[in-house]
Design an enzyme around this catalytic site. Structure first.
Site, mmCIF file in Angstrom:
data_model
loop_
_atom_site.group_PDB
_atom_site.id
_atom_site.type_symbol
_atom_site.label_atom_id
_atom_site.label_comp_id
_atom_site.label_asym_id
_atom_site.label_seq_id
_atom_site.Cartn_x
_atom_site.Cartn_y
_atom_site.Cartn_z
ATOM 1 N N ASP A 32 -41.164 2.825 9.993
ATOM 2 C CA ASP A 32 -40.675 2.218 11.191
ATOM 3 C C ASP A 32 -41.744 1.593 11.835
ATOM 4 O OD1 ASP A 32 -38.111 2.826 10.233
ATOM 5 O OD2 ASP A 32 -37.919 4.489 11.337
ATOM 6 N N THR A 71 -53.720 -2.190 5.228
ATOM 7 C CA THR A 71 -52.702 -2.970 5.142
ATOM 8 C C THR A 71 -53.261 -4.805 4.902
ATOM 9 O OG1 THR A 71 -51.209 -1.845 6.198
ATOM 10 C CG2 THR A 71 -50.446 -4.032 5.781
ATOM 11 N N SER A 96 -60.096 -4.048 3.043
ATOM 12 C CA SER A 96 -59.048 -4.776 1.998
ATOM 13 C C SER A 96 -58.869 -3.473 0.988
ATOM 14 C CB SER A 96 -59.607 -6.100 1.428
ATOM 15 O OG SER A 96 -60.817 -5.763 0.794
ATOM 16 N N ASN A 97 -59.856 -2.720 0.718
ATOM 17 C CA ASN A 97 -59.681 -1.687 -0.240
ATOM 18 C C ASN A 97 -60.445 -0.486 0.294
ATOM 19 O OD1 ASN A 97 -59.992 -0.117 -2.764
ATOM 20 N ND2 ASN A 97 -59.436 -1.799 -3.803
ATOM 21 N N PHE A 98 -59.978 0.783 0.283
ATOM 22 C CA PHE A 98 -61.144 1.941 0.748
ATOM 23 C C PHE A 98 -61.404 2.515 -0.306
ATOM 24 C CE2 PHE A 98 -58.416 1.202 4.642
ATOM 25 C CZ PHE A 98 -59.438 1.656 5.537
ATOM 26 N N HIS A 130 -52.470 -6.365 -10.592
ATOM 27 C CA HIS A 130 -51.614 -5.397 -9.790
ATOM 28 C C HIS A 130 -50.393 -5.366 -10.394
ATOM 29 C CE1 HIS A 130 -55.158 -6.062 -7.138
ATOM 30 N NE2 HIS A 130 -55.101 -4.889 -6.680
ATOM 31 N N HIS A 131 -49.833 -3.999 -9.906
ATOM 32 C CA HIS A 131 -48.525 -3.780 -10.163
ATOM 33 C C HIS A 131 -47.619 -4.800 -9.651
ATOM 34 C CE1 HIS A 131 -48.386 -2.213 -5.956
ATOM 35 N NE2 HIS A 131 -49.522 -1.724 -6.441
ATOM 36 N N LYS A 134 -46.726 -5.067 -5.667
ATOM 37 C CA LYS A 134 -47.784 -5.720 -4.874
ATOM 38 C C LYS A 134 -47.044 -6.938 -4.198
ATOM 39 C CE LYS A 134 -52.679 -6.595 -3.870
ATOM 40 N NZ LYS A 134 -52.250 -5.503 -2.627
ATOM 41 N N GLY A 140 -56.075 -8.511 -1.193
ATOM 42 C CA GLY A 140 -57.283 -8.416 -0.295
ATOM 43 C C GLY A 140 -58.467 -8.321 -0.662
ATOM 44 N N THR A 141 -58.535 -7.332 -2.101
ATOM 45 C CA THR A 141 -59.865 -6.912 -2.621
ATOM 46 C C THR A 141 -60.338 -8.465 -2.908
ATOM 47 O OG1 THR A 141 -59.071 -4.804 -2.765
ATOM 48 C CG2 THR A 141 -60.840 -5.983 -4.299
#
Length: 233
Positions: A32, A71, A96-98, A130-131, A134, A140-141
């Site tokens: 939420d 995000t 964009s990617n950790f 990607h899946h 998404k 973002g990557t």
């Protein structure tokens, strides 16, 4: 460390699993946009949706809670978050990617772009897979990779999704069931091709990187990136 998970989808659940294994406590887990007391947490990890990300991040910063966000799709408001972070003397990381591997991949991409900028016979393109769940395209990557090439390669000034034009890097986005994430940088000439590829095998790499970033940002002030966390570049 008491963690707030803002966004409790597949990534949120993967982060929760690794956080508990590393001895941390999850005090908030919500999808939420409101109705949670962020002051319970030592740090917040936002993997929500684009429309909720700005609200989540701003709320954390205004209550003195360090926040990291993975995000994508909300970056039109990035400079507003930067301003809020500075005003509140807060702490914030966006990536964009950790994934630790992807952040190394980002640096390899920029170094390769610098070399290839001298070789005009090669044209570059990016493919990302990607899946099907998404929400955004390109990823973002992929955008970060394109921006890394543009910063080092004067032949290119922008990227385009599924389209080829002069001075633009084409990004081909594919959505296939059960693919966590694959990114391919391709430099092609009439004589040969050079490819740089990162393939994620599961979500655990992304989740681990997010937890490491959350551990790192505690007691810090400012706006950081994963390059700061990993001390690279």
């Amino acid at each position: 460390m008491k963690i707030a998970l803002l966004g409790y989808g597949k990534m949120g659940k993967a982060i929760e699993e690794i956080a508990l294994l590393r001895g941390h406590q999850i005090v908030i887990k919500t999808s939420d946009e409101d109705g949670y007391d962020i002051t319970q947490a030592d740090v917040a990890i936002d993997f929500s949706v684009p429309k909720a990300a700005f609200f989540n991040i701003a709320k954390c910063l205004k209550h003195g809670v360090p926040v990291i966000s993975g995000t994508t799709g909300w970056l039109d408001n990035y400079e507003n978050i930067v301003s809020i972070c500075k005003e509140e003397n807060g702490a914030f990381i966006y990536a964009s990617n950790f994934s630790l591997g992807v952040n190394i991949f980002f640096e390899l991409n920029k170094n390769l772009a610098k070399i290839m900028s001298q070789l005009k016979q090669y044209n570059v393109s990016i493919e990302e897979i990607h899946h099907t769940q998404k929400l955004d395209a390109p990823s973002g990557t992929a955008i970060t990779l394109a921006e890394g090439i543009i910063s080092e390669h004067s032949e290119y000034s922008k990227w385009l999704l599924n389209e080829s034009k002069e001075k633009a890097i084409p990004i081909n986005a594919k959505r296939i069931d059960s693919v966590p994430g694959t990114h391919i940088i391709d430099y092609s000439s009439i004589t040969d091709s050079i490819q740089l590829t990162h393939t994620a095998h599961n979500r655990q790499g992304f989740a681990l990187g997010a937890i490491i970033a959350a551990e790192w940002i505690l007691d810090k002030k400012g706006i950081f990136t994963m390059k700061d966390v990993l001390n690279i570049g």
